[in-house]
Scaffold this active site. Structure first.
Site, PDB file in Angstrom:
ATOM      1  N   ARG A 240       0.867  -1.166   0.000  1.00 59.59           N
ATOM      2  CA  ARG A 240       0.000   0.000   0.000  1.00 59.59           C
ATOM      3  C   ARG A 240       0.912   1.228   0.000  1.00 59.59           C
ATOM      4  O   ARG A 240       2.067   1.165   0.439  1.00 59.59           O
ATOM      5  CB  ARG A 240      -0.900   0.036   1.231  1.00 59.59           C
ATOM      6  CG  ARG A 240      -1.833  -1.176   1.366  1.00 59.59           C
ATOM      7  CD  ARG A 240      -2.639  -1.070   2.660  1.00 59.59           C
ATOM      8  NE  ARG A 240      -3.585  -2.168   2.800  1.00 59.59           N
ATOM      9  CZ  ARG A 240      -3.321  -3.303   3.444  1.00 59.59           C
ATOM     10  NH1 ARG A 240      -2.126  -3.490   4.014  1.00 59.59           N
ATOM     11  NH2 ARG A 240      -4.233  -4.257   3.527  1.00 59.59           N
ATOM     12  N   LYS A 265      -2.090  -1.926   7.819  1.00 60.17           N
ATOM     13  CA  LYS A 265      -3.525  -1.808   8.065  1.00 60.17           C
ATOM     14  C   LYS A 265      -3.965  -2.850   9.089  1.00 60.17           C
ATOM     15  O   LYS A 265      -3.592  -4.018   9.003  1.00 60.17           O
ATOM     16  CB  LYS A 265      -4.284  -2.011   6.753  1.00 60.17           C
ATOM     17  CG  LYS A 265      -5.763  -1.712   6.841  1.00 60.17           C
ATOM     18  CD  LYS A 265      -6.410  -1.822   5.479  1.00 60.17           C
ATOM     19  CE  LYS A 265      -7.898  -1.518   5.545  1.00 60.17           C
ATOM     20  NZ  LYS A 265      -8.533  -1.610   4.216  1.00 60.17           N
ATOM     21  N   HIS A 329      -2.433   2.218  -5.752  1.00 65.22           N
ATOM     22  CA  HIS A 329      -2.975   0.943  -5.266  1.00 65.22           C
ATOM     23  C   HIS A 329      -3.164  -0.064  -6.406  1.00 65.22           C
ATOM     24  O   HIS A 329      -3.219  -1.273  -6.167  1.00 65.22           O
ATOM     25  CB  HIS A 329      -4.307   1.186  -4.551  1.00 65.22           C
ATOM     26  CG  HIS A 329      -4.595   0.181  -3.474  1.00 65.22           C
ATOM     27  ND1 HIS A 329      -3.920   0.166  -2.276  1.00 65.22           N
ATOM     28  CD2 HIS A 329      -5.475  -0.851  -3.416  1.00 65.22           C
ATOM     29  CE1 HIS A 329      -4.372  -0.820  -1.526  1.00 65.22           C
ATOM     30  NE2 HIS A 329      -5.311  -1.459  -2.194  1.00 65.22           N
ATOM     31  N   ARG A 332      -0.443  -2.600  -6.468  1.00 64.43           N
ATOM     32  CA  ARG A 332      -0.647  -3.682  -5.482  1.00 64.43           C
ATOM     33  C   ARG A 332      -1.623  -4.717  -6.042  1.00 64.43           C
ATOM     34  O   ARG A 332      -1.394  -5.926  -5.922  1.00 64.43           O
ATOM     35  CB  ARG A 332      -1.159  -3.075  -4.174  1.00 64.43           C
ATOM     36  CG  ARG A 332      -1.539  -4.091  -3.090  1.00 64.43           C
ATOM     37  CD  ARG A 332      -1.886  -3.325  -1.822  1.00 64.43           C
ATOM     38  NE  ARG A 332      -2.721  -4.072  -0.907  1.00 64.43           N
ATOM     39  CZ  ARG A 332      -2.268  -4.851   0.068  1.00 64.43           C
ATOM     40  NH1 ARG A 332      -0.968  -5.019   0.235  1.00 64.43           N
ATOM     41  NH2 ARG A 332      -3.097  -5.476   0.882  1.00 64.43           N
ATOM     42  N   HIS A 355      -3.876  -9.666   4.223  1.00 66.58           N
ATOM     43  CA  HIS A 355      -5.333  -9.724   4.372  1.00 66.58           C
ATOM     44  C   HIS A 355      -5.715 -10.600   5.568  1.00 66.58           C
ATOM     45  O   HIS A 355      -5.164 -11.684   5.737  1.00 66.58           O
ATOM     46  CB  HIS A 355      -5.985 -10.299   3.110  1.00 66.58           C
ATOM     47  CG  HIS A 355      -5.946  -9.370   1.946  1.00 66.58           C
ATOM     48  ND1 HIS A 355      -6.143  -9.779   0.644  1.00 66.58           N
ATOM     49  CD2 HIS A 355      -5.749  -8.025   1.873  1.00 66.58           C
ATOM     50  CE1 HIS A 355      -6.047  -8.744  -0.168  1.00 66.58           C
ATOM     51  NE2 HIS A 355      -5.820  -7.667   0.554  1.00 66.58           N
ATOM     52  N   TYR A 364      -9.215 -11.542  -6.423  1.00 68.71           N
ATOM     53  CA  TYR A 364      -8.257 -11.573  -7.528  1.00 68.71           C
ATOM     54  C   TYR A 364      -8.494 -12.757  -8.458  1.00 68.71           C
ATOM     55  O   TYR A 364      -8.069 -12.737  -9.607  1.00 68.71           O
ATOM     56  CB  TYR A 364      -6.828 -11.574  -6.987  1.00 68.71           C
ATOM     57  CG  TYR A 364      -6.517 -10.304  -6.241  1.00 68.71           C
ATOM     58  CD1 TYR A 364      -6.414  -9.090  -6.910  1.00 68.71           C
ATOM     59  CD2 TYR A 364      -6.373 -10.301  -4.858  1.00 68.71           C
ATOM     60  CE1 TYR A 364      -6.167  -7.905  -6.226  1.00 68.71           C
ATOM     61  CE2 TYR A 364      -6.113  -9.124  -4.167  1.00 68.71           C
ATOM     62  CZ  TYR A 364      -6.018  -7.928  -4.856  1.00 68.71           C
ATOM     63  OH  TYR A 364      -5.782  -6.765  -4.176  1.00 68.71           O
TER      64      TYR A 364
END
Length: 386
Positions: A240, A265, A329, A332, A355, A364
């Site tokens: 990120r 995050k 982004h 990424r 994640h 994805y």
């Protein structure tokens, strides 16, 4: 599972005449009505359509003792059921405090000092705090003719509706609701008070992805060494933009071919891969640019700015004649999609991206076109003249 056969009484947080109150929602049974009248000065609210009493420790205890064995007291909307951001690093709030402190000079951004204090105490990131205070400040300014205690669910629903009519995204709408609820439910300690505020349906948009050929073309037109190292690192590590800009020299573990991503995050640390090509590029960049603390620095050895990164990418896209509306982004997203298309297991991609849920990473699989390209349309078996 044994079903609870007792009638239920649900406790709600109410604010009536600038005073915290306990709302009681229940099915109108005679025994419940009789017991409710034994509480300390119960009253009826036409606005909320329920009985309420003052919110005091003695009244809370009285409710539990009065209805013990007679009704089940549902507290899921009344008591906090989990801590929120009680861990994480301490960030510098000085600049943000100065910005929101002066109500006369910055009317549309002002918020109560206890609002910002709790954000800092809960260790929310400065970026999140900046968003919350800005959105709540706009909400307060829109109701400048009212005291904060006088604002109710109807006012908030109307305000949110105006945001929708203005064409704001569902993500923006959610942030506004979160910023408002943080004040009433966290600062004023009334969890889930605004339980009737509708949330937008979660959007399931597929992320924008550049092809491998486009990524290669993008990097080939960037000749500034620092700019190239910055974009290549973001793509090759799946970072990120905030993670990239917070990287320190000590986070590059060249001997293990890993990059340590600190306090990402969700307040989590993780490691991601460091390719040999990226390592050689970073070594060349280090020898020439000589960063002191952060891998990519702006003035006074501070982290590079996100706006500068966006400008670098925008210029490179234009030079490479890539018309997709890509953002930092997007690199990424492209990293994750290209890994998947090259046979990397989704579980490893989930770890590299940081994640929490595999469902986030599974998107994805919907973006990847490699498998789709191998599928033959039934039209190809038909004989059609044209």
């Amino acid at each position: 599972m044994i079903q609870n056969k007792l009638p239920a009484i649900t406790l709600r947080h109410l604010l009536i005449d600038d005073q915290k109150c306990i709302g009681l929602q229940f099915f109108p049974l005679k025994v419940i009505h009789v017991l409710v009248k034994t509480l300390d000065t119960p009253r009826w609210s036409n606005g909320y359509s329920m009985v309420f009493v003052k919110n005091t420790p003695s009244n809370v205890n009285a409710i539990f003792s009065t209805f013990k064995g007679v009704a089940w007291v549902n507290c899921r909307f009344f008591f906090k059921n989990k801590p929120i951001h009680t861990h994480g690093v301490v960030e510098d709030y000085t600049e943000l405090k100065q910005k929101v402190a002066n109500k006369s000079q910055n009317k549309a951004a002002w918020c109560p000092k206890e609002y910002l204090q709790l954000l800092e105490t809960r260790r929310y990131s400065v970026n999140t705090a900046r968003t919350y205070t800005h959105l709540f400040g706009q909400f307060v300014y829109a109701h400048k003719d009212k005291k904060l205690f006088e604002i109710n669910e109807i006012d908030i629903r109307h305000y949110v509706h105006q945001i929708v009519k203005a064409g704001k995204s569902s993500s923006y709408q959610n942030q506004v609701i979160n910023a408002i609820k943080f004040y009433y439910e966290q600062v004023l300690d009334m969890p889930q008070r605004f339980y009737e505020i509708d949330r937008p349906l979660k959007e399931r948009k597929l992320p924008l992805v550049l092809s491998e050929e486009e990524v290669s073309r993008l990097f080939s037109v960037v000749h500034n060494l620092k700019h190239k190292a910055l974009l290549v690192t973001m793509y090759s590590c799946g970072l990120r933009i905030s993670e990239l800009l917070n990287l320190k020299l000590s986070d590059i573990q060249s001997d293990r071919k890993l990059v340590l991503v600190r306090d990402a995050k969700g307040r989590k640390d993780r490691t991601t891969i460091l390719s040999e090509t990226t390592l050689q590029l970073l070594r060349k960049y280090f020898l020439i640019c000589k960063p002191k603390m952060y891998l990519f620095e702006g003035g006074q050895a501070k982290p590079y700015s996100s706006k500068s990164v966006q400008k670098i990418l925008h210029a490179a896209l234009k030079k490479a004649r890539i018309t997709k509306p890509a953002t930092p982004h997007t690199l990424r997203h492209s990293f994750a999609t290209h890994l998947l298309e090259n046979g990397t297991d989704l579980r490893y991609i989930q770890t590299l991206l940081g994640h929490s849920s595999p469902k986030t990473t599974e998107i994805y699989a919907h973006v990847s076109t490699k498998t789709l390209c191998d599928i033959k349309s039934p039209l190809d078996k038909l004989s059609i003249e044209f």
